[in-house]
Design a protein around this motif. Structure first.
Motif, PDB file in Angstrom:
ATOM      1  N   SER A 135       0.817  -1.223   0.000  1.00 24.32           N
ATOM      2  CA  SER A 135       0.000   0.000   0.000  1.00 24.32           C
ATOM      3  C   SER A 135       0.851   1.274   0.000  1.00 24.32           C
ATOM      4  CB  SER A 135      -0.943   0.004   1.199  1.00 24.32           C
ATOM      5  OG  SER A 135      -0.197  -0.021   2.406  1.00 24.32           O
ATOM      6  N   GLU A 136       2.134   1.164   0.308  1.00 27.87           N
ATOM      7  CA  GLU A 136       3.020   2.330   0.369  1.00 27.87           C
ATOM      8  C   GLU A 136       3.813   2.540  -0.929  1.00 27.87           C
ATOM      9  OE1 GLU A 136       4.895   2.778   4.586  1.00 27.87           O
ATOM     10  OE2 GLU A 136       4.807   0.616   4.128  1.00 27.87           O
ATOM     11  N   LEU A 137       3.609   1.700  -1.934  1.00 28.83           N
ATOM     12  CA  LEU A 137       4.447   1.735  -3.130  1.00 28.83           C
ATOM     13  C   LEU A 137       3.991   2.733  -4.197  1.00 28.83           C
ATOM     14  CD1 LEU A 137       5.219  -2.068  -3.546  1.00 28.83           C
ATOM     15  CD2 LEU A 137       6.659  -0.283  -2.534  1.00 28.83           C
ATOM     16  N   GLY A 138       2.846   3.340  -4.021  1.00 30.73           N
ATOM     17  CA  GLY A 138       2.389   4.329  -5.001  1.00 30.73           C
ATOM     18  C   GLY A 138       2.043   3.707  -6.346  1.00 30.73           C
ATOM     19  N   ARG A 139       1.504   2.516  -6.323  1.00 24.20           N
ATOM     20  CA  ARG A 139       1.161   1.817  -7.565  1.00 24.20           C
ATOM     21  C   ARG A 139       0.008   2.502  -8.270  1.00 24.20           C
ATOM     22  NH1 ARG A 139       1.465  -4.512  -5.701  1.00 24.20           N
ATOM     23  NH2 ARG A 139       3.731  -4.560  -5.520  1.00 24.20           N
ATOM     24  N   LYS A 140       0.117   2.550  -9.592  1.00 26.49           N
ATOM     25  CA  LYS A 140      -0.964   3.119 -10.400  1.00 26.49           C
ATOM     26  C   LYS A 140      -2.081   2.091 -10.556  1.00 26.49           C
ATOM     27  CE  LYS A 140       1.909   6.097 -13.400  1.00 26.49           C
ATOM     28  NZ  LYS A 140       2.369   6.807 -12.254  1.00 26.49           N
ATOM     29  N   SER A 141      -3.287   2.591 -10.711  1.00 23.40           N
ATOM     30  CA  SER A 141      -4.396   1.716 -11.087  1.00 23.40           C
ATOM     31  C   SER A 141      -4.248   1.424 -12.585  1.00 23.40           C
ATOM     32  CB  SER A 141      -5.731   2.422 -10.835  1.00 23.40           C
ATOM     33  OG  SER A 141      -5.843   3.558 -11.689  1.00 23.40           O
ATOM     34  N   ILE A 142      -5.018   0.482 -13.085  1.00 26.93           N
ATOM     35  CA  ILE A 142      -4.976   0.193 -14.528  1.00 26.93           C
ATOM     36  C   ILE A 142      -5.324   1.456 -15.309  1.00 26.93           C
ATOM     37  CG2 ILE A 142      -6.099  -1.093 -16.395  1.00 26.93           C
ATOM     38  CD1 ILE A 142      -6.307  -3.474 -14.444  1.00 26.93           C
ATOM     39  N   GLU A 143      -6.358   2.147 -14.866  1.00 29.31           N
ATOM     40  CA  GLU A 143      -6.759   3.381 -15.559  1.00 29.31           C
ATOM     41  C   GLU A 143      -5.677   4.453 -15.435  1.00 29.31           C
ATOM     42  OE1 GLU A 143      -8.755   5.450 -18.165  1.00 29.31           O
ATOM     43  OE2 GLU A 143      -9.301   3.429 -17.581  1.00 29.31           O
ATOM     44  N   GLY A 144      -5.067   4.559 -14.260  1.00 33.01           N
ATOM     45  CA  GLY A 144      -3.981   5.527 -14.060  1.00 33.01           C
ATOM     46  C   GLY A 144      -2.800   5.232 -14.964  1.00 33.01           C
ATOM     47  N   PHE A 145      -2.484   3.948 -15.140  1.00 36.31           N
ATOM     48  CA  PHE A 145      -1.401   3.552 -16.039  1.00 36.31           C
ATOM     49  C   PHE A 145      -1.730   3.965 -17.466  1.00 36.31           C
ATOM     50  CE2 PHE A 145       0.753   0.889 -19.058  1.00 36.31           C
ATOM     51  CZ  PHE A 145       2.034   0.764 -18.548  1.00 36.31           C
ATOM     52  N   LYS A 146      -2.939   3.676 -17.899  1.00 35.40           N
ATOM     53  CA  LYS A 146      -3.330   3.970 -19.284  1.00 35.40           C
ATOM     54  C   LYS A 146      -3.311   5.467 -19.568  1.00 35.40           C
ATOM     55  CE  LYS A 146      -5.728  -0.309 -20.105  1.00 35.40           C
ATOM     56  NZ  LYS A 146      -6.924  -0.995 -20.531  1.00 35.40           N
ATOM     57  N   GLN A 147      -3.575   6.285 -18.555  1.00 36.68           N
ATOM     58  CA  GLN A 147      -3.590   7.731 -18.738  1.00 36.68           C
ATOM     59  C   GLN A 147      -2.224   8.378 -18.531  1.00 36.68           C
ATOM     60  OE1 GLN A 147      -6.676   9.253 -16.192  1.00 36.68           O
ATOM     61  NE2 GLN A 147      -8.295   8.256 -17.358  1.00 36.68           N
ATOM     62  N   ALA A 148      -1.290   7.664 -17.943  1.00 34.55           N
ATOM     63  CA  ALA A 148       0.032   8.229 -17.628  1.00 34.55           C
ATOM     64  C   ALA A 148       0.835   8.510 -18.900  1.00 34.55           C
ATOM     65  CB  ALA A 148       0.810   7.265 -16.732  1.00 34.55           C
ATOM     66  N   GLU A 149       1.687   9.525 -18.816  1.00 30.59           N
ATOM     67  CA  GLU A 149       2.612   9.793 -19.917  1.00 30.59           C
ATOM     68  C   GLU A 149       3.567   8.616 -20.033  1.00 30.59           C
ATOM     69  OE1 GLU A 149       6.152  12.896 -21.174  1.00 30.59           O
ATOM     70  OE2 GLU A 149       4.726  13.486 -19.617  1.00 30.59           O
ATOM     71  N   LYS A 150       3.764   8.146 -21.243  1.00 35.85           N
ATOM     72  CA  LYS A 150       4.568   6.953 -21.459  1.00 35.85           C
ATOM     73  C   LYS A 150       6.004   7.294 -21.852  1.00 35.85           C
ATOM     74  CE  LYS A 150       1.032   4.190 -20.944  1.00 35.85           C
ATOM     75  NZ  LYS A 150       0.054   5.117 -20.437  1.00 35.85           N
ATOM     76  N   THR A 151       6.883   6.367 -21.551  1.00 41.74           N
ATOM     77  CA  THR A 151       8.261   6.437 -22.036  1.00 41.74           C
ATOM     78  C   THR A 151       8.195   6.292 -23.555  1.00 41.74           C
ATOM     79  OG1 THR A 151       9.033   5.398 -20.002  1.00 41.74           O
ATOM     80  CG2 THR A 151      10.533   5.326 -21.886  1.00 41.74           C
ATOM     81  N   PRO A 152       8.890   7.154 -24.303  1.00 45.49           N
ATOM     82  CA  PRO A 152       8.793   7.096 -25.771  1.00 45.49           C
ATOM     83  C   PRO A 152       9.544   5.891 -26.340  1.00 45.49           C
ATOM     84  CG  PRO A 152      10.376   8.772 -25.111  1.00 45.49           C
ATOM     85  CD  PRO A 152       9.763   8.229 -23.853  1.00 45.49           C
ATOM     86  N   LEU A 153       9.033   4.702 -26.000  1.00 44.86           N
ATOM     87  CA  LEU A 153       9.703   3.465 -26.356  1.00 44.86           C
ATOM     88  C   LEU A 153       8.676   2.399 -26.710  1.00 44.86           C
ATOM     89  CD1 LEU A 153      12.413   1.894 -26.499  1.00 44.86           C
ATOM     90  CD2 LEU A 153      12.051   1.309 -24.085  1.00 44.86           C
TER      91      LEU A 153
END
Length: 182
Positions: free
Chosen positions: A7-25
């Motif tokens: 719970s302390e790791l700051g994990r993104k939700s699936i939706e949060g991941f999909k909305q996050a800025e991605k590494t250009p790779l």
């Protein structure tokens, strides 16, 4: 020192991941036989916010029980697409301004530690078959090749290990320490 709880790791939700800025790779897996290797690459791609994975040739695709064993749900977060022909994919990506680099031992390869990604440039990296590597026809179409320096007797790393090393290296060259905080 105390081990952190999940719970302390700051994990993104699936939706949060999909909305996050991605590494250009973009990662291209061509003719990968091991479903566990494919799953491991998905997990690495999730960890470093990779934009997309292309699965080509004989590479299996999700949903697949064996891929899921190592992907641990990353097939639900990382965008992916299957393409039969890696050569056509390379041409398409290059036509769209993406630099495509083979991760392979070739006569003119750049060592990974000397590879400097240009800012505001998107890259695709190709990992080939566990035995044969990246096929020659694909290598010839790439902008270049990157080699992971190795000093032992094998000069060969597992595909999932290679992907972890390369993706981490490109990720950390693109971001500052502050960018990497959860």
């Amino acid at each position: 020192m105390r081990k952190l709880e999940n719970s302390e790791l700051g994990r993104k939700s699936i939706e949060g991941f999909k909305q996050a800025e991605k590494t250009p790779l973009i990662i291209i897996l061509d003719d990968i036989r091991s479903l566990h290797n494919i799953g491991s690459v998905f997990r690495t791609a999730d960890a470093f916010l990779v934009e997309k994975i292309y699965l080509c040739g004989i590479s299996a695709t999700p949903p697949n029980k064996e891929i899921n064993k190592t992907a641990l749900g990353a097939t639900e977060t990382v965008a992916w697409e299957y393409r039969n022909d890696v050569v056509e994919l390379i041409k398409e990506l290059r036509d769209n301004g993406i630099e495509v680099w083979a991760i392979e031992q070739v006569d003119s390869a750049v060592y990974l530690n000397g590879f400097v990604p240009k800012s505001n440039r998107k890259y695709a990296v190709i990992f080939g078959n566990e035995v044969k590597g990246v096929r020659q026809e694909a290598v010839q179409l790439c902008n270049g090749a990157i080699e992971i320096p190795q000093l032992g007797t094998k000069h060969s790393l597992n595909i999932s290990v290679s992907a972890g090393i390369v993706v981490w290296d490109i990720f950390q060259k693109n971001y500052t320490q502050a960018d990497m905080q959860p």
